[in-house]
Design an enzyme around this catalytic site. Structure first.
Site: not given
Ligand code: GAL
Length: 892
Positions: A480, A555
């Site tokens: 991220e 994820e």
């Protein structure tokens, strides 16, 4: 036994000879290289001496730290062209004016300890600290010192201090001289002690660590928390991580094995050496077994003065025994360097022969599709903190495998090397991840401070250290990363991916994406695998618009729950399920933060878009820190700079409001912090182990206050039909519908007694289970994961304590306080119960049960063999004892 086959001629390939049938299994003792554990006998203190001021701030010392690891930079100029070290060097920058760095400083008042060590886990918990990093005092400055004798016979050797990981901003002095250091706490690195070490004398190493308070989004721990080694080599030796084994072609009948070797010449004369490579079959521990199965003819390997040189030797093995998840066959490459007929270095490199392919049809291992059933894991070991313990890691993997996990993503940083060795041995796939941030940070003092200067070295260190592990299948350049949404971010991604590809062309580069503007941002073009974080709906869209992209759920889920807690009425809104009173989360596995989802929702997308490689669930285990949804922020972070401040700090803390959120560890785990399964464990097991007959009922059935009230029942099973009975009466038989992953009876009216589920698969009986209303808590039960351990002071037994009724059934909501004692040569290392809100210390001999369970971690006192007994007592319950025997057998 393999027969080496045809001669290969490639650019660097060398002639292969038939195996020397008389070759001996190599041992470490005849090698010029010695690598010994350096963990024992350190001294420790949690403060700087008074005269330090700002002189040791990272920015001040940086110019002297930056040359560390230059050897890793492929493109680095030859030594003669390198810039001279900064000069003149003010003494304080080297730290010579600082007592703690000097040989003469008397550290006998400091605490004596052995490594690995995490000072943060020792606590206590401070309510005032943020739960995001576990309310533990892991930050601030600490020093470690070790005094040791170096034999006179080591004169002329290179001596290195190797650290697998130290948290963080390490600076190292040897005999008062600054020797180097490494800021990123998750990297493995080394410093060359040779210029200042004294053979035939006492030597003193001093290491200073400094953890900025806002350095992490989770609990990083503090200390030299992984293993430490002293490495001795000849001045001409194989470089750090200087052997790289690849298997460029693998079929069922033959494999090409290429062994590339980098030689490091630290002398000012040209080094002329000979390289011989031998291959052996490996035993289960990765050590050579039997005679060499293939030997390459010695080849010249010559390195210019103060420089490196490399060459590779290539083999063809017939009928190779492939490494797979079920059969963890490995080989060992023995790399031997001789100079003038004398062996000057030898390195053993375990490796596996397997093929991996990442395609739009999924991930393939040895030509077979293997869905990635993975979990993300932070590095902490629960009650043991971040301090590495091999058995604790192995137990984590055993528990993960018991519900069908076949892969780990090392979120969001390089792991301990031992994790990868265990994954090789135990049959797990690994995505090794480098960073949680690049140049744009997520918290003030995170990796963004280091990125411009260190990213390339950290990446090269990661790949070079780990690229021989068959378990490692992917590299991730980041999680991220904020640059996803920043102009030019893709250029940084392309650079980092390029660095990885320079180091290893055999594995793809991945990243975890959460910004999906227009379903396709520039950064995605720089990586091989697009890992989506919490975007199950995107798979179908992106598959339609960009069918060539390799997709992975990097994820997934982030479902939150507390073991044994159920909140009524049961809502299907994912934002519900909070037990605000107790800061807990309902365990119906329906609740997740705004960005997240349920396992069921994620699986539906994989069923709809079958080419997605699989997923890495957030997370396998609960971890210290990030107690979403009960993250508490406080601006009142305390300064732990020195003991003098302690009294003042404690006063301040006492004055603060104690009623704030207590949560200090996560609710994301499929198992809790202690390793006890939550309900979700069975949901994943039902989906990931479809051939294992199993059924699980939730909630527990002790609800005296709910008699006559609707109490929904969910069943997780690998079957495709299920019939639920309450006290013998059927509540209906259900068939699994499309995209249904659990069975639900939403209208069950609670009555105490017996809940029973009978399941079927393909019309045949499959599995059944019952849940009973238990009697009151009457006794304690103890069960050890291992009754026999090694008496090395490191091996552990994990003992589960159950609060049970008279029939031995776990009493669901019991919270009895339990006292532990040991007779015999054992000791308690830590206790836990999986409660994310508890501030009771982990290092203690008492614990409350949490929803019927507690955990005691014990070990034998180092070197003390024989049996010891753990006794558990609680006021109103019958006590229990369990004997553990410790033997001397060493593990390695
Ligand atoms: C993700 C992040 C993880 C963790 C998780 C919690 O966005 O990558 O590190 O914070 O959220 O749901």
């Amino acid at each position: 036994m393999h027969k080496p086959s045809a001669l290969l001629s490639a650019f660097f390939a060398l002639t292969i000879l038939a195996a020397f049938s008389n070759a001996q299994t190599p041992s470490a003792s005849d090698s010029a290289r010695e690598r010994v554990s350096f963990n024992a006998g350190w001294r420790f203190v949690r403060e700087d001496p008074p005269n330090v001021g700002k002189s040791l701030n990272y920015e001040r010392v940086k110019p002297w730290l930056l040359p560390c690891g230059d050897d890793l930079l492929n493109m680095s100029p030859p030594a003669a062209l390198r810039l001279p070290p900064p000069a003149p060097n003010p003494a304080h920058l080297y730290g010579r004016a600082i007592d703690y760095t000097t040989s003469k400083f008397n550290d006998s008042a400091w605490r004596a300890l052995d490594l690995p060590h995490d000072w943060g886990i020792e606590g206590p918990f401070y309510q005032e600290l943020t739960g995001k990093t576990a309310k533990l005092p892991w930050f601030g400055v600490a020093w470690y010192r070790k005094t040791f004798d170096l034999p006179a016979t080591d004169a002329g050797r290179r001596i290195y201090l190797e650290l697998d990981g130290a948290m963080s901003y390490s600076m190292v002095w040897i005999n008062g001289q600054f020797a180097g250091g490494w800021p990123y706490g998750y990297s493995s690195w080394r410093v060359d002690l040779t210029p200042h070490i004294k053979p035939g004398a006492k030597n003193v190493i001093a290491i200073r660590l400094d953890n900025p308070r806002e350095a992490s989004r989770w609990y990083p721990g503090g200390g030299i928390y992984r293993n430490t080694w002293l490495l001795k080599t000849a001045p001409v030796a194989i470089a750090q991580w200087g052997v790289f084994v690849t298997t460029p072609r693998v079929t069922a009948t033959s494999a090409i094995v290429d062994v590339a070797v980098t030689l490091d010449n630290k002398t000012d004369a040209r080094a002329e050496t000979k390289l011989t490579t031998r291959l052996y079959a490996a035993d289960a521990n990765g050590a050579p077994s039997g005679s060499a199965i293939a030997t390459a003819q010695p080849a010249a390997l010559n390195a210019p003065a103060l420089n490196q040189a490399w060459i590779s030797q290539t083999f063809t093995l017939e009928n190779p025994r492939l490494w797979s998840l079920g059969e963890r066959n490995r080989y060992v490459a023995e790399t031997e360097i001789t100079q003038g007929g004398k062996v000057i270095d030898r390195v053993l490199t375990p490796f596996g022969i397997r093929s991996i392919e990442h395609t739009t049809e999924g991930f393939f291992l040895n030509g077979k599709r293997v869905p990635i059933r993975g979990v993300c894991m932070h590095h902490d070991l629960g009650a043991l903190g971040s301090a590495l313990n091999l058995r604790a890691l192995e137990r984590q993997i055993e528990i993960l495998q018991s519900f069908g996990t076949n892969a780990i993503r090392t979120s969001h940083n390089p792991p301990a090397p031992e994790l990868l060795e265990l994954c090789d041995r135990m049959g797990m796939l690994v995505q090794v991840e480098a960073f949680d941030a690049w140049a744009i940070g997520k918290v003030r003092d995170d990796y963004s401070r280091l990125f411009p200067d260190w990213a390339e070295k950290d990446l090269r260190a990661m790949v070079r250290r780990d690229r021989n592990h068959p378990s490692v299948i992917q590299w991730s350049i980041g999680n991220e990363i904020r640059e996803q949404a920043a102009p030019g971010g893709w250029k940084t991604a392309a650079h980092l991916a390029g660095v990885i590809r320079e180091e290893d062309r055999t594995r793809p580069v991945a990243a975890g994406f959460n910004v999906i503007q227009s379903a396709y941002n520039g950064m995605m073009t720089a990586v091989d695998i697009v890992g989506y974080n919490y975007k199950p709906r995107e798979y179908a869209k992106v598959r339609a618009t960009h069918p060539h992209l390799l997709l992975l759920g990097a994820e997934t889920a982030s479902t939150i729950s507390t073991r044994g807690v159920y909140v009524f009425p049961v809502s299907d809104n994912k934002a519900d399920g909070l037990d605000r009173q107790n800061f807990q989360m309902s365990s119906y596995d329906l609740y997740a933060p705004r960005w997240a989802t349920t396992p069921d929702d994620e699986w539906r997308s994989h069923d709809e878009v079958p080419g997605v490689m699989g997923e890495f669930v957030w997370t396998g285990f609960d971890y210290l820190g990030e107690p979403t949804p009960y993250n508490s922020d406080t601006t009142n972070l305390l300064n732990f700079a020195g003991a003098a401040d302690r009294a003042r700090m404690e006063k301040e803390m006492n004055a603060l409001d104690k009623k704030r959120v207590p949560s200090r560890s996560s609710y994301f785990g499929i198992v809790d912090l202690a390793g006890f399964p939550k309900d979700r464990y069975y949901l994943y097991q039902s989906h990931w182990m479809p051939d294992k007959p199993m059924a699980h009922i939730l909630p527990h059935w002790n609800w005296p206050e709910r008699i006559g009230q609707v109490t929904p029942v969910h069943v997780y099973t690998s079957g495709d039909e299920a019939e639920l009975f309450l006290n013998g009466k059927s509540l209906g038989r259900k068939k699994r519908g499309q995209y249904e992953y659990r069975f639900r009876w939403n209208d069950v009216v609670y009555a105490p007694g017996e809940l029973k589920v009978v399941t079927y698969k393909n019309g045949k009986p499959w599995a059944e289970t019952t849940t009973l209303t238990t009697g009151g808590a009457e006794k304690l039960l103890l069960a050890a994961d291992r009754r026999e351990i090694r008496a090395d002071g490191r091996d552990l037994s994990f003992i589960t304590v159950t609060v049970a009724d008279k029939n031995g059934r776990q009493v669901p909501r019991s919270m009895n306080k339990i006292n532990f004692s040991i007779t015999g040569p054992g000791e308690i290392v830590a206790v836990d119960n999986g409660d994310p809100t508890s501030h009771a210390p982990f290092q203690a001999s008492e614990r409350e049960a949490f929803n019927g369970l507690a955990l005691v971690i014990v070990r034998a006192k180092p070197g003390a063999t024989g049996s010891f007994t753990l006794r558990a007592e609680s006021e109103t319950l019958a006590p229990a004892e369990i004997a553990i025997s410790a033997n001397q057998e060493s593990r390695e």
